[in-house]
Design a protein around this motif. Sequence first.
Motif, PDB file in Angstrom:
ATOM      1  N   UNK A 166       0.825  -1.204   0.000  1.00  0.00           N
ATOM      2  CA  UNK A 166       0.000   0.000   0.000  1.00  0.00           C
ATOM      3  C   UNK A 166       0.862   1.258   0.000  1.00  0.00           C
ATOM      4  N   UNK A 167       0.392   2.295  -0.690  1.00  0.00           N
ATOM      5  CA  UNK A 167       1.077   3.584  -0.642  1.00  0.00           C
ATOM      6  C   UNK A 167       0.907   4.213   0.738  1.00  0.00           C
ATOM      7  N   UNK A 168       1.999   4.739   1.277  1.00  0.00           N
ATOM      8  CA  UNK A 168       1.989   5.403   2.590  1.00  0.00           C
ATOM      9  C   UNK A 168       2.626   6.775   2.435  1.00  0.00           C
ATOM     10  N   UNK A 169       2.293   7.653   3.357  1.00  0.00           N
ATOM     11  CA  UNK A 169       2.812   9.012   3.302  1.00  0.00           C
ATOM     12  C   UNK A 169       3.091   9.529   4.711  1.00  0.00           C
ATOM     13  N   UNK A 170       4.261  10.105   4.882  1.00  0.00           N
ATOM     14  CA  UNK A 170       4.572  10.873   6.088  1.00  0.00           C
ATOM     15  C   UNK A 170       4.825  12.306   5.640  1.00  0.00           C
ATOM     16  N   UNK A 171       4.059  13.242   6.182  1.00  0.00           N
ATOM     17  CA  UNK A 171       4.210  14.626   5.733  1.00  0.00           C
ATOM     18  C   UNK A 171       4.298  15.575   6.917  1.00  0.00           C
ATOM     19  N   UNK A 172       5.033  16.657   6.714  1.00  0.00           N
ATOM     20  CA  UNK A 172       5.168  17.712   7.714  1.00  0.00           C
ATOM     21  C   UNK A 172       4.808  19.027   7.036  1.00  0.00           C
ATOM     22  N   UNK A 173       3.731  19.649   7.498  1.00  0.00           N
ATOM     23  CA  UNK A 173       3.260  20.909   6.927  1.00  0.00           C
ATOM     24  C   UNK A 173       3.507  22.047   7.909  1.00  0.00           C
ATOM     25  N   UNK A 174       4.119  23.105   7.445  1.00  0.00           N
ATOM     26  CA  UNK A 174       4.398  24.289   8.250  1.00  0.00           C
ATOM     27  C   UNK A 174       3.779  25.484   7.552  1.00  0.00           C
ATOM     28  N   UNK A 225       0.050   8.468   7.011  1.00  0.00           N
ATOM     29  CA  UNK A 225      -1.107   7.922   6.305  1.00  0.00           C
ATOM     30  C   UNK A 225      -0.748   6.592   5.662  1.00  0.00           C
ATOM     31  N   UNK A 226      -1.633   5.618   5.785  1.00  0.00           N
ATOM     32  CA  UNK A 226      -1.458   4.297   5.186  1.00  0.00           C
ATOM     33  C   UNK A 226      -2.675   4.017   4.308  1.00  0.00           C
ATOM     34  N   UNK A 227      -2.466   3.984   2.981  1.00  0.00           N
ATOM     35  CA  UNK A 227      -3.609   3.887   2.089  1.00  0.00           C
ATOM     36  C   UNK A 227      -4.479   5.113   2.276  1.00  0.00           C
ATOM     37  N   UNK A 228      -5.760   4.894   2.545  1.00  0.00           N
ATOM     38  CA  UNK A 228      -6.678   6.006   2.799  1.00  0.00           C
ATOM     39  C   UNK A 228      -6.876   6.281   4.285  1.00  0.00           C
ATOM     40  N   UNK A 229      -6.147   5.551   5.148  1.00  0.00           N
ATOM     41  CA  UNK A 229      -6.325   5.687   6.594  1.00  0.00           C
ATOM     42  C   UNK A 229      -5.257   6.595   7.193  1.00  0.00           C
ATOM     43  N   UNK A 230      -5.692   7.502   8.043  1.00  0.00           N
ATOM     44  CA  UNK A 230      -4.755   8.347   8.785  1.00  0.00           C
ATOM     45  C   UNK A 230      -4.413   7.650  10.102  1.00  0.00           C
ATOM     46  N   UNK A 231      -3.175   7.163  10.215  1.00  0.00           N
ATOM     47  CA  UNK A 231      -2.754   6.465  11.437  1.00  0.00           C
ATOM     48  C   UNK A 231      -2.420   7.442  12.549  1.00  0.00           C
ATOM     49  N   UNK A 232      -1.871   8.564  12.190  1.00  0.00           N
ATOM     50  CA  UNK A 232      -1.459   9.554  13.197  1.00  0.00           C
ATOM     51  C   UNK A 232      -1.550  10.952  12.601  1.00  0.00           C
ATOM     52  N   UNK A 233      -2.182  11.846  13.333  1.00  0.00           N
ATOM     53  CA  UNK A 233      -2.216  13.256  12.945  1.00  0.00           C
ATOM     54  C   UNK A 233      -1.928  14.100  14.174  1.00  0.00           C
ATOM     55  N   UNK A 262      -4.908   6.615  15.140  1.00  0.00           N
ATOM     56  CA  UNK A 262      -5.766   5.558  14.609  1.00  0.00           C
ATOM     57  C   UNK A 262      -7.241   5.934  14.635  1.00  0.00           C
ATOM     58  N   UNK A 263      -7.510   7.224  14.555  1.00  0.00           N
ATOM     59  CA  UNK A 263      -8.878   7.746  14.549  1.00  0.00           C
ATOM     60  C   UNK A 263      -9.678   7.292  15.766  1.00  0.00           C
ATOM     61  N   UNK A 264      -8.964   6.978  16.869  1.00  0.00           N
ATOM     62  CA  UNK A 264      -9.642   6.502  18.079  1.00  0.00           C
ATOM     63  C   UNK A 264      -9.164   7.241  19.317  1.00  0.00           C
ATOM     64  N   UNK A 265      -7.851   7.319  19.494  1.00  0.00           N
ATOM     65  CA  UNK A 265      -7.286   7.936  20.689  1.00  0.00           C
ATOM     66  C   UNK A 265      -6.908   9.382  20.372  1.00  0.00           C
TER      67      UNK A 265
END
Length: 445
Positions: A166-174, A225-233, A262-265
């Motif tokens: 799966x495509x994954x993304x780690x991004x840092x926006x300032x 982000x993993x696929x369409x899921x945001x694991x951590x924001x 994980x859209x939970x905690x």
Amino acid sequence: MKKIKLLGYLFLGTTMSLGTVSCGPDNNNTPEKSGTEIGSGTGTGSGSKTETTLNQEEQKNQIEITGKKFVAQFNADDFKPLQDLAKHIEKNYQNQKQFEEVNKWAGDILKDLTTTISRAHETERLYTLVIDASKFKGHFEFKNDRWKRTNDSDNLEFQFRDQNGQDCLISLEVSGKMTRLKSKYFNSEDHDYVDDPSYYGGRRRIYNTRENILVVPEHVTLLVKQGNKELLTTTVNTNLTTKGELDLTADALEVNSKTVVLNKYEITAKRAYYKGPGNAEADVEIKADGKSLLTAKAKANGQFTKDGFKNVGAVDVDVNILNELQVKGNCKNGNKLAKLIDSAEDAGYKHENDLFDRCIAEANSLVDLHLYYNNSTKPSAQILFGSKLTEKTYYKESYLIVDTMIKFNDKTTYAFDDYFTEANFNGLIKEVTKLGDSFSKLLNF
């Protein structure tokens, strides 16, 4: 410069912090009641109009029930996708050769942000380095076993594939307003060597002194982000008012952050430091599935100089767990309390027991901290200071140290270590241990 690596450990740290729950040490000794009177306090609570107080046995049961409910809100298996991805990043995307292009790109930017002030002496170099995250932008992809900068971007982005393709993304926006801030506390020093036949050994040491200027962004967002899921924001919003040189007597700072795992905690934090008399605040809330598990608030005031804290005055705290257990109270003078505790420890070590007792009594007169249950306005127990007999490591000689105590309304008093034991809270400690073991297995790689 230090080599840039993926931010896998950053979200690993978040996972680990959520798994940290502690109780008293394992101890099979049942606490013995103490008839010692240690301090007093009226305690004031807020919330509902309930006037209920619980006796000692009822409090033990309530702590056990609330503690189990709190622990039950966390499931180590929830964090497995995040952990599996972190393992995959560590194993496949973080060796030195893979980052050669990233390092060169980042190094070139740092050179542009570094200015030589002067060369006052052949063994000393002075620099100004602007640390500005907004300059590090671009889209990187992992291709042919290397990180390649493939596109311009408004953010810093790393795109890769997980263990399942799966495509994954780690991004840092300032973004937002960028405020420059400098201070002698930010500066750094190091050294390197250059060839010089006139020096012993043919090499000359050069000391590098860097004046580091921080550029504080108004908004920062970290996304995993993993696929369409945001694991951590994680989002951080900062409002800083300064003339450019750090001055605690005049600067004003407010920081608000929110981390969703994980859209939970969810962890929300608000910290504010204001000028004037020196008021500071910190508010934290932890949620799971939208339910508030814990809120903690603290307020303090003090006096500041341009170099830091001069004096900490009154401090107020308010902690609420599941709306069932509250810890509330205040300290009249933080600086004085710290000095009294230090003096008591010193007196206890020197066997000046009368002085130790006087320091503890005065310390307790400054602190008004109590336990409440179910938002009652009346406290059911008090938290205060007492003494503990211990031994010097080498000489086997006993002396007194300061201990934290819990005092119930029936006047019985216990040391925390003697009260929060496995014998007293067997069920709760088993649940905490079970959760801790689950996270240990998950994070062990």
